[in-house]
Design a protein around this motif. Structure first.
Motif, PDB file in Angstrom:
ATOM      1  N   ILE A  79       0.943  -1.075   0.097  1.00  0.00           N
ATOM      2  CA  ILE A  79       0.122   0.257  -0.150  1.00  0.00           C
ATOM      3  C   ILE A  79       0.988   1.323  -0.438  1.00  0.00           C
ATOM      4  O   ILE A  79       0.501   2.470  -1.136  1.00  0.00           O
ATOM      5  N   LEU A  98      -7.016   2.366   0.073  1.00  0.00           N
ATOM      6  CA  LEU A  98      -6.207   0.605   0.088  1.00  0.00           C
ATOM      7  C   LEU A  98      -6.394  -0.133   1.517  1.00  0.00           C
ATOM      8  O   LEU A  98      -6.153  -1.363   1.545  1.00  0.00           O
ATOM      9  N   ALA A  99      -6.716   0.891   2.383  1.00  0.00           N
ATOM     10  CA  ALA A  99      -5.944  -0.187   3.875  1.00  0.00           C
ATOM     11  C   ALA A  99      -7.474  -0.544   4.361  1.00  0.00           C
ATOM     12  O   ALA A  99      -7.262  -0.600   5.960  1.00  0.00           O
ATOM     13  N   LEU A 136      -6.091   7.665  -0.780  1.00  0.00           N
ATOM     14  CA  LEU A 136      -5.706   6.236  -1.973  1.00  0.00           C
ATOM     15  C   LEU A 136      -5.288   5.489  -0.573  1.00  0.00           C
ATOM     16  O   LEU A 136      -5.953   4.071  -0.464  1.00  0.00           O
ATOM     17  N   PHE A 137      -4.634   5.994   0.414  1.00  0.00           N
ATOM     18  CA  PHE A 137      -4.763   4.722   1.811  1.00  0.00           C
ATOM     19  C   PHE A 137      -5.577   4.520   2.117  1.00  0.00           C
ATOM     20  O   PHE A 137      -5.757   3.513   2.580  1.00  0.00           O
ATOM     21  N   LEU A 176       1.737   4.774  -2.745  1.00  0.00           N
ATOM     22  CA  LEU A 176       1.294   5.711  -2.390  1.00  0.00           C
ATOM     23  C   LEU A 176       2.243   6.503  -2.980  1.00  0.00           C
ATOM     24  O   LEU A 176       2.286   7.615  -3.561  1.00  0.00           O
ATOM     25  N   ALA A 216      -2.961  11.367  -1.686  1.00  0.00           N
ATOM     26  CA  ALA A 216      -2.212  10.098  -1.407  1.00  0.00           C
ATOM     27  C   ALA A 216      -3.148   9.390  -0.625  1.00  0.00           C
ATOM     28  O   ALA A 216      -3.279   8.627  -0.079  1.00  0.00           O
TER      29      ALA A 216
END
Lengths: 259, 259
Positions: A48, B34-35, B30-31, A52, B27
């Motif tokens: 992940i 994705l997390a 996105l984190f 980024l 960013a």
């Protein structure tokens, strides 16, 4: 940066390398997202973070490419001459301010150390990386005649946290590798070498003006060098992080799920 | 806002900080996407709300960056002078009108209180946050000579819901934290401090004209301050929300799934 007149070939080489970098970063990011299930769940966080990093880099390369195109115009002789708009190379510093700490974070995370070990190490590395970039920026804005100019001073200050980072990578983190499987240790040594090799390019560019390298050939060499270093240090580095995560997953008996 | 002439360094600092903010928000978003699987399903809603907040902010920062670039042009002396197009700082109010209530929503959601407690608390906080931003806006459009001008009046009115929000965060919500694990309570106290610290910057900027801070240095300081406050209050805050969600998930025995 003073912009000299560039030949069609010089201008295009930089432009095409910038575009190559965007494609590489986006493709790498797609891979890190799509390959998540190939590593055990505890290693996915490093993939992940890799995503980024290349995502942030892709954003900045879009901006840099636009700024490069705006900074030049075609003259009547077919050369590219400065359009009057400045080429904003500072996007690189903004990029590094975000990505360099994250690159160190993904390395520590993929090793999957205990919370007690990784927590303080992450804090130290992130602070050192931020200082390294932050101290380089003021010098970058200054022209420079000699190594003993103000640019040289900021460069020197920025080197101190860099050496501290190397000291942790080879000392504390190297020691933490002792319990890891042989192949993982080889991969770790390789990724550390990649990091030194690619990061070593940035101070060389920083010092270029000290040696009078400011003409059109230098500008082209610097931009092409930056893009190669960035592709290796971000996309290539991320692939190596993935290889470590995959190797450790296999070692720990992780099976690709049927789902 | 009256635009003074800016040096190349001043103009670039603001521009690069605006771009830094876009990269940070994207960013972070996105984190948070994705997390998702790293926290228990019931906490994912707060990561979803975090994603909306930084997404909205990224959109507005794209707009603000464009407006900043349009508002200036390079003069013959190499300085940046007003181009005649106004710099639209009101994007920030539109952003806050959406994001500030959502920031309070993600905080309440991540605590995972009972429906009877969280429902009325959310209603009160969202109404107060909307009033706080809505009442500040008319004053922002007015020039101001003194604290007792119309700008000062709107600022004062806007402060009332702000204090009400603090009163809930420290009273009702603080009390609801008593049954939570120790690490979660520490994280909650930290996020509340981050909120006060970052939100405290906005009234300071609001009052800047009262102290005659309107020159080019003030404009640069205000814009740089806004971006730092926004990155901390949205991306940084979201990461802390994630940390709370992750901590609570681990505490409740949530395992990263193999799928």
């Amino acid at each position: 940066m003073e912009l000299s007149s560039l030949t069609f070939g010089e201008y295009s080489l930089v432009y095409n390398m910038l575009s190559f970098t965007i494609a590489s970063m986006l493709a790498a990011g797609l891979f890190f997202i799509l390959a998540q299930h190939r590593v055990a769940p505890k290693y996915r966080i490093s993939l992940i973070v890799s995503t980024l990093v290349v995502g942030i880099a892709a954003y900045h390369y879009f901006r840099i490419t636009g700024s490069w195109a705006d900074a030049f115009m075609i003259s009547e002789t077919g050369n590219y001459v400065a359009s009057g708009k400045p080429f904003n190379d500072a996007y690189r510093y903004v990029d590094w301010l975000l990505t360099v700490p994250l690159l160190l974070v993904e390395l520590v995370l993929v090793l999957n150390l205990s919370r007690e070990k990784s927590g303080p190490m992450l804090t130290k590395l992130v602070i050192a990386a931020t200082l390294m970039i932050g101290l380089g920026y003021p010098g970058e804005l200054l022209g420079a005649e000699s190594m003993f100019s103000e640019r040289g001073l900021w460069g020197f200050l920025s080197t101190i946290p860099f050496i501290y980072i190397l000291w942790i990578l080879f000392g504390e983190l190297g020691k933490a590798m002792e319990g890891q499987p042989e192949r993982v240790r080889v991969l770790f040594r390789n990724i550390r070498l990649l990091l030194i090799f690619t990061w070593g390019f940035y101070p060389i560019v920083y010092m270029a003006p000290f040696f009078g390298l400011t003409g059109s050939e230098s500008i082209v060499a610097i931009q092409v060098g930056y893009t190669i270093a960035d592709v290796l240090a971000k996309a290539g580095y991320g692939v190596m992080i993935y290889a470590i995560a995959r190797e450790k997953s296999i070692n720990e008996g992780y099976q690709l799920s049927a789902a």
